[in-house]
Design a protein around this motif. Structure first.
Motif, PDB file in Angstrom:
ATOM      1  N   ILE A  10      -4.062   1.225 -12.387  1.00 43.02           N
ATOM      2  CA  ILE A  10      -3.349   0.563 -11.292  1.00 43.02           C
ATOM      3  C   ILE A  10      -2.206  -0.211 -11.938  1.00 43.02           C
ATOM      4  N   VAL A  11      -0.985  -0.012 -11.432  1.00 41.24           N
ATOM      5  CA  VAL A  11       0.165  -0.788 -11.916  1.00 41.24           C
ATOM      6  C   VAL A  11       0.782  -1.483 -10.704  1.00 41.24           C
ATOM      7  N   THR A  12       0.885  -2.815 -10.737  1.00 39.23           N
ATOM      8  CA  THR A  12       1.457  -3.540  -9.593  1.00 39.23           C
ATOM      9  C   THR A  12       2.975  -3.693  -9.779  1.00 39.23           C
ATOM     10  N   GLY A  13       3.680  -3.787  -8.663  1.00 34.37           N
ATOM     11  CA  GLY A  13       5.140  -3.937  -8.700  1.00 34.37           C
ATOM     12  C   GLY A  13       5.794  -2.756  -9.402  1.00 34.37           C
ATOM     13  N   VAL A  33      -2.103   7.495 -11.969  1.00 30.66           N
ATOM     14  CA  VAL A  33      -1.595   6.155 -11.670  1.00 30.66           C
ATOM     15  C   VAL A  33      -1.605   5.842 -10.174  1.00 30.66           C
ATOM     16  N   ALA A  34      -2.131   4.652  -9.842  1.00 33.28           N
ATOM     17  CA  ALA A  34      -1.994   4.086  -8.497  1.00 33.28           C
ATOM     18  C   ALA A  34      -0.877   3.056  -8.565  1.00 33.28           C
ATOM     19  N   ILE A  35       0.195   3.327  -7.834  1.00 31.78           N
ATOM     20  CA  ILE A  35       1.338   2.413  -7.796  1.00 31.78           C
ATOM     21  C   ILE A  35       1.162   1.455  -6.617  1.00 31.78           C
ATOM     22  N   LEU A  36       1.134   0.157  -6.902  1.00 33.98           N
ATOM     23  CA  LEU A  36       1.050  -0.855  -5.841  1.00 33.98           C
ATOM     24  C   LEU A  36       2.380  -1.576  -5.759  1.00 33.98           C
ATOM     25  N   ASP A  37       2.899  -1.720  -4.571  1.00 38.65           N
ATOM     26  CA  ASP A  37       4.124  -2.513  -4.448  1.00 38.65           C
ATOM     27  C   ASP A  37       4.190  -3.088  -3.051  1.00 38.65           C
ATOM     28  N   VAL A  38       4.950  -4.125  -2.909  1.00 38.82           N
ATOM     29  CA  VAL A  38       5.023  -4.799  -1.613  1.00 38.82           C
ATOM     30  C   VAL A  38       5.623  -3.850  -0.569  1.00 38.82           C
ATOM     31  N   GLY A  81     -11.989   7.123  -7.694  1.00 36.26           N
ATOM     32  CA  GLY A  81     -13.366   7.157  -8.196  1.00 36.26           C
ATOM     33  C   GLY A  81     -13.639   6.075  -9.227  1.00 36.26           C
ATOM     34  N   LYS A  82     -12.705   5.910 -10.178  1.00 43.03           N
ATOM     35  CA  LYS A  82     -12.924   4.953 -11.265  1.00 43.03           C
ATOM     36  C   LYS A  82     -11.554   4.415 -11.683  1.00 43.03           C
ATOM     37  N   ILE A  83     -11.513   3.155 -12.055  1.00 45.52           N
ATOM     38  CA  ILE A  83     -10.269   2.585 -12.615  1.00 45.52           C
ATOM     39  C   ILE A  83     -10.570   2.102 -14.030  1.00 45.52           C
ATOM     40  N   ASP A  84      -9.670   2.437 -14.950  1.00 40.54           N
ATOM     41  CA  ASP A  84      -9.845   2.055 -16.365  1.00 40.54           C
ATOM     42  C   ASP A  84      -8.839   0.996 -16.802  1.00 40.54           C
ATOM     43  N   ILE A  85      -7.672   0.959 -16.136  1.00 42.98           N
ATOM     44  CA  ILE A  85      -6.565   0.127 -16.613  1.00 42.98           C
ATOM     45  C   ILE A  85      -5.941  -0.595 -15.413  1.00 42.98           C
ATOM     46  N   LEU A  86      -5.799  -1.916 -15.524  1.00 40.63           N
ATOM     47  CA  LEU A  86      -5.057  -2.684 -14.512  1.00 40.63           C
ATOM     48  C   LEU A  86      -3.869  -3.338 -15.203  1.00 40.63           C
ATOM     49  N   VAL A  87      -2.660  -3.060 -14.727  1.00 45.14           N
ATOM     50  CA  VAL A  87      -1.472  -3.709 -15.279  1.00 45.14           C
ATOM     51  C   VAL A  87      -0.897  -4.642 -14.215  1.00 45.14           C
ATOM     52  N   ASN A  88      -1.011  -5.953 -14.449  1.00 42.66           N
ATOM     53  CA  ASN A  88      -0.449  -6.955 -13.534  1.00 42.66           C
ATOM     54  C   ASN A  88       1.009  -7.168 -13.910  1.00 42.66           C
ATOM     55  N   ASN A  89       1.879  -6.401 -13.249  1.00 43.37           N
ATOM     56  CA  ASN A  89       3.308  -6.423 -13.586  1.00 43.37           C
ATOM     57  C   ASN A  89       4.166  -7.091 -12.520  1.00 43.37           C
ATOM     58  N   ALA A  90       3.710  -7.106 -11.249  1.00 42.47           N
ATOM     59  CA  ALA A  90       4.549  -7.621 -10.153  1.00 42.47           C
ATOM     60  C   ALA A  90       5.029  -9.028 -10.490  1.00 42.47           C
TER      61      ALA A  90
END
Ligand code: NAP
Length: 249
Positions: A10-13, A33-38, A81-90
């Motif tokens: 998961i990568v934010t922003g 990759v799961a892209i999270l953004d506002v 199913g599973k997450i291995d990496i969280l990147v708090n970038n926002a």
């Protein structure tokens, strides 16, 4: 290159700037990759990452809203199913000298840059604790270590993020989860390109202050993140990796 094949991140922003580059480099190394953004905009970022041969999905979410993050993380886990990496970038900036800084400028920067990382870390915690594995990488800044005028809110948020990183590293240490930060220096982005066009002297001064005499690229930051996300970094936790051309030395 590192091997992230079969890992999910998961990568934010992440629809633009450094977050998008992190998503691309993780994908080049094999991660989905799961892209999270506002806002997801035209979703071109998702297509760019997908074109690298991995699964990429976009999720609209404000990282400073705990209920929204909780819902979206549930959906991401259902999809991947599973997450291995969280990147708090926002992250955001609302620069001004403290005398003129509005309360809202202080609150919104702290809310997104620091509280957002706390909220996303809390949201992934049960999953990581169940799996007894996981990586958290927080994107801090040189300005959380060495400050400059006009950034009381930003510097406080990034210094706080470094404290959060070190403290969380201790909290997760017995659970197979590592927590690290990357602290970029001056990175070439749309913002610095605009500044270079308007005021070439300002960029010249930045370059002179950097021991390696050059601005960094989003890709330099992304490679550091990919390394910290990989098995090669499994004995590294609670650290702040400067990607700053020597500025923080
Ligand atoms: P950017 O181009 O402005 O990208 C930041 C992204 O975060 C944007 O897509 C933005 O969405 C998103 N975002 C903003 N608020 C959000 C929220 N509440 N929830 C979810 N997403 C949100 O910034 P950048 O230059 O790539 O910087 C990325 C990170 O690196 C930040 O944490 C920044 O502090 C850090 N950093 C950057 C530099 C540098 O030189 N650029 C140096 C040191 C550290 P919108 O487009 O809709 O606003």
């Amino acid at each position: 290159m590192v091997n992230l094949k079969g890992k999910n991140a998961i990568v934010t922003g992440a629809t633009r700037g450094i977050g998008l580059e992190i998503s691309k480099v993780l994908a080049e190394n094999g991660a989905n990759v799961a892209i999270l953004d506002v806002q997801l905009g035209d979703e071109s970022s998702i297509k760019e990452v997908e074109a690298l041969g991995v699964t990429c999905k976009g999720y609209a979410c404000d990282v400073s809203n705990p209920e929204a993050v909780s819902e979206v993380f549930k959906q991401v886990l259902a999809d991947f199913g599973k997450i291995d990496i969280l990147v708090n970038n926002a992250g955001i900036t609302r620069d001004s000298l403290i005398f003129r800084m509005k309360q809202d400028d202080f609150d919104s920067v702290l809310n997104i840059n620091l509280r957002g990382a706390f909220i996303c870390t809390k949201a992934i915690s049960p999953h990581y604790l169940r799996n007894r594995s996981g990586r958290i990488i927080n994107i801090a800044s040189i300005n959380g270590i060495r400050c400059q005028a006009g950034q009381a809110n930003y510097a406080a948020s990034k210094a706080g993020l470094i404290g959060l990183t070190k403290s969380n590293a201790m909290d997760f240490a017995k659970c197979g989860v590592t927590v690290n930060a990357v602290a970029p220096g001056f990175i070439r982005t749309a913002m610095t390109d605009k500044l270079a066009a308007e005021n070439p002297d300002a960029i010249k001064k930045y370059k002179e202050a950097i021991p390696l005499q050059e601005l960094g690229n989003p890709r330099d930051v992304a490679h550091a993140v990919a390394f910290l996300a990989s098995d090669a970094a499994s004995y590294i936790t609670g650290q702040v990796l400067g990607v700053d051309g020597g500025l923080g030395a």
